[in-house]
Design an enzyme around this catalytic site. Sequence first.
Site, short mmCIF file in Angstrom:
data_model
loop_
_atom_site.label_atom_id
_atom_site.label_comp_id
_atom_site.label_asym_id
_atom_site.label_seq_id
_atom_site.Cartn_x
_atom_site.Cartn_y
_atom_site.Cartn_z
N VAL A 162 0.82 -1.12 -0.18
CA VAL A 162 0.06 0.12 -0.10
C VAL A 162 0.84 1.29 -0.16
CG1 VAL A 162 -1.71 1.29 1.31
CG2 VAL A 162 -2.00 -1.25 0.93
N CYS A 163 1.96 1.20 0.84
CA CYS A 163 2.93 2.34 0.97
C CYS A 163 3.44 2.67 -0.54
CB CYS A 163 3.91 2.22 1.83
SG CYS A 163 3.30 1.99 3.71
N ALA A 164 3.75 1.73 -1.22
CA ALA A 164 4.46 1.83 -2.51
C ALA A 164 3.48 2.26 -3.52
CB ALA A 164 4.71 0.38 -3.06
#
Length: 166
Positions: free
Chosen positions: A59-61
Amino acid sequence: MVNVTFQQEPVTLVGNEVKVGDKAPEFRVLSNDLQEVSLDDYKGKVKLISVVPSIDTGVCADQTKRFNEEAEAIGNVQVLTISMDLPFAQKRWVTQHHINKLEILSDHRDAQFGQNYGVLIQELRLLARAIFVVDSNDKVTYVEYVSEVSNHPDYDAALEAARKAN
């Protein structure tokens, strides 16, 4: 008080909640080349600050790639991604994923950003997922503390807020 969960378990956020209308809290973080960076380095610019727990997770990527793709379309806005990852890991990730329209910064040294923006997860020493839009006068115009750390933020609302602050 902001309520946030990590994998459905409540976590404790350290610091003060930032609200729309507040003066953006100062911070010192590190660039990928280990230079100290502060809010003052972006004086006079609209800032979209994307906060992620770790750049090397799905999700961060996705969040970072999305804001990198949208950066030009939102005009004169400086997009920053801040995490607790080491600057070396961030630099490797930026190169690997061709991130070139935003800056990725590290709060690992003293977690000052995390504390000043109320996103430091006490139990994990990671940052909770959040978005802050700060206008050119350093006034906060948009805030989203994502209630479940593993969920995506509201990209459209954040991008619209950045456009309006411009």
